[in-house]
Design a protein around this motif. Structure first.
Motif, PDB file in Angstrom:
ATOM      1  N   PRO A  63      -6.815  12.199 -19.172  1.00  0.00           N
ATOM      2  CA  PRO A  63      -6.811  13.268 -18.160  1.00  0.00           C
ATOM      3  C   PRO A  63      -7.492  14.551 -18.635  1.00  0.00           C
ATOM      4  N   ARG A  64      -7.418  14.844 -19.915  1.00  0.00           N
ATOM      5  CA  ARG A  64      -8.083  16.038 -20.442  1.00  0.00           C
ATOM      6  C   ARG A  64      -9.597  15.864 -20.381  1.00  0.00           C
ATOM      7  N   HIS A  89      -3.455   8.768 -14.065  1.00  0.00           N
ATOM      8  CA  HIS A  89      -2.893   8.782 -15.419  1.00  0.00           C
ATOM      9  C   HIS A  89      -1.674   9.681 -15.551  1.00  0.00           C
ATOM     10  N   ASP A  90      -1.692  10.827 -14.891  1.00  0.00           N
ATOM     11  CA  ASP A  90      -0.571  11.764 -15.012  1.00  0.00           C
ATOM     12  C   ASP A  90       0.541  11.486 -14.010  1.00  0.00           C
ATOM     13  N   GLY A  91       0.204  10.840 -12.892  1.00  0.00           N
ATOM     14  CA  GLY A  91       1.177  10.687 -11.825  1.00  0.00           C
ATOM     15  C   GLY A  91       1.372  12.000 -11.094  1.00  0.00           C
ATOM     16  N   GLY A  98      -0.361   6.313 -15.482  1.00  0.00           N
ATOM     17  CA  GLY A  98      -0.748   5.441 -16.573  1.00  0.00           C
ATOM     18  C   GLY A  98      -0.159   5.823 -17.914  1.00  0.00           C
ATOM     19  N   ILE A  99       0.012   7.117 -18.153  1.00  0.00           N
ATOM     20  CA  ILE A  99       0.620   7.536 -19.425  1.00  0.00           C
ATOM     21  C   ILE A  99       2.060   7.052 -19.495  1.00  0.00           C
ATOM     22  N   GLU A 100       2.787   7.185 -18.408  1.00  0.00           N
ATOM     23  CA  GLU A 100       4.153   6.681 -18.346  1.00  0.00           C
ATOM     24  C   GLU A 100       4.172   5.163 -18.532  1.00  0.00           C
TER      25      GLU A 100
END
Length: 236
Positions: A63-64, A89-91, A98-100
């Motif tokens: 995301p960054r 990715h962050d929701g 996706g990170i979760e």
């Protein structure tokens, strides 16, 4: 176009440009020995956990990277579509994205959420490669940063192969932990189609197209370097 003749620029068709981009797939990390180890069922539990823990740093930074592209991109329509990657990715709420999903993969292979998030298993080479990629997205022309994301052209094959391998060889992994790979089977083709559309629209000169190919080659090097670092740390 500097001193390059116009005929040379015209001769580089869209089909040839796409072929050069797709040719970078030969250097994609699906071919790395550590990925082969994972996908053939030859990895032990520690090697799988090491890969999951280190790859999380890449997931954290996607995301960054995409935010850097958004910050540099002057095209409103591109931004409107590109922002979906960050949401993926962050929701939009706790427990999403996706990170979760990757954190749940960590739990499914026997890691605690805390040890994945705090980076205690992160090896320097993996950190360095991922940081270099984020810096590239921030500092290079935004179209080159978009081009670097075209590794997603090759991702569906990797995700499908990995999902099948994990389900077949590593039955000790809780099936719900594999949700990240299932989601990417749909997201990666959608994202790569848009990125390819943007790159072929904006890369009109020979120099622009060469820069796009070089950017994608660089991204392949980043992913390969991450796997090299993990391989050195977790080889038998």
């Amino acid at each position: 176009m500097n001193a390059l003749p116009r005929a040379a620029a015209a001769a580089w068709s869209r089909e040839e440009f796409e072929a050069q981009l797709r040719a970078q797939g030969s250097a994609y990390h699906i071919h790395h020995p550590y990925n082969v180890l994972l996908n053939t069922g030859a990895a032990n539990r520690e090697q799988i956990r090491g890969w999951v823990a280190n790859r999380f740093y890449y997931q954290q930074n996607i995301p960054r990277k995409d935010a850097a592209i958004l910050a540099n991109c002057p095209d409103l329509e591109v931004r409107r579509r590109w922002i979906r990657r960050i949401v993926d990715h962050d929701g939009t709420a706790a427990g999403e994205g996706g990170i979760e999903a990757w954190l749940r993969l960590g739990e499914a292979v026997g890691l605690t959420r805390e040890e994945v998030e705090d980076g205690r298993h992160l090896v320097p080479g993996a950190r360095f490669a991922v940081d270099a990629y984020v810096t590239f997205a921030r500092t290079r022309p935004w179209v080159e940063a978009v081009a670097s994301s075209l590794t997603e052209l090759f991702a569906p094959d990797l995700m499908a192969e990995r999902l099948a391998a994990f389900e077949h060889h590593y039955t000790w992994i809780e099936p719900g932990g594999l949700a990240y790979f299932r989601a990417r089977l749909e997201q990666a083709p959608r994202d790569s189609e848009h990125a390819l559309e943007v790159v072929t629209r904006y890369c009109r000169s020979v120099q622009d197209r060469a820069g796009a190919v070089a950017a994608l080659s660089f991204k392949c090097d980043v992913l390969w370097s991450v796997m090299d670092a993990i391989d050195r740390a977790y080889a038998d």
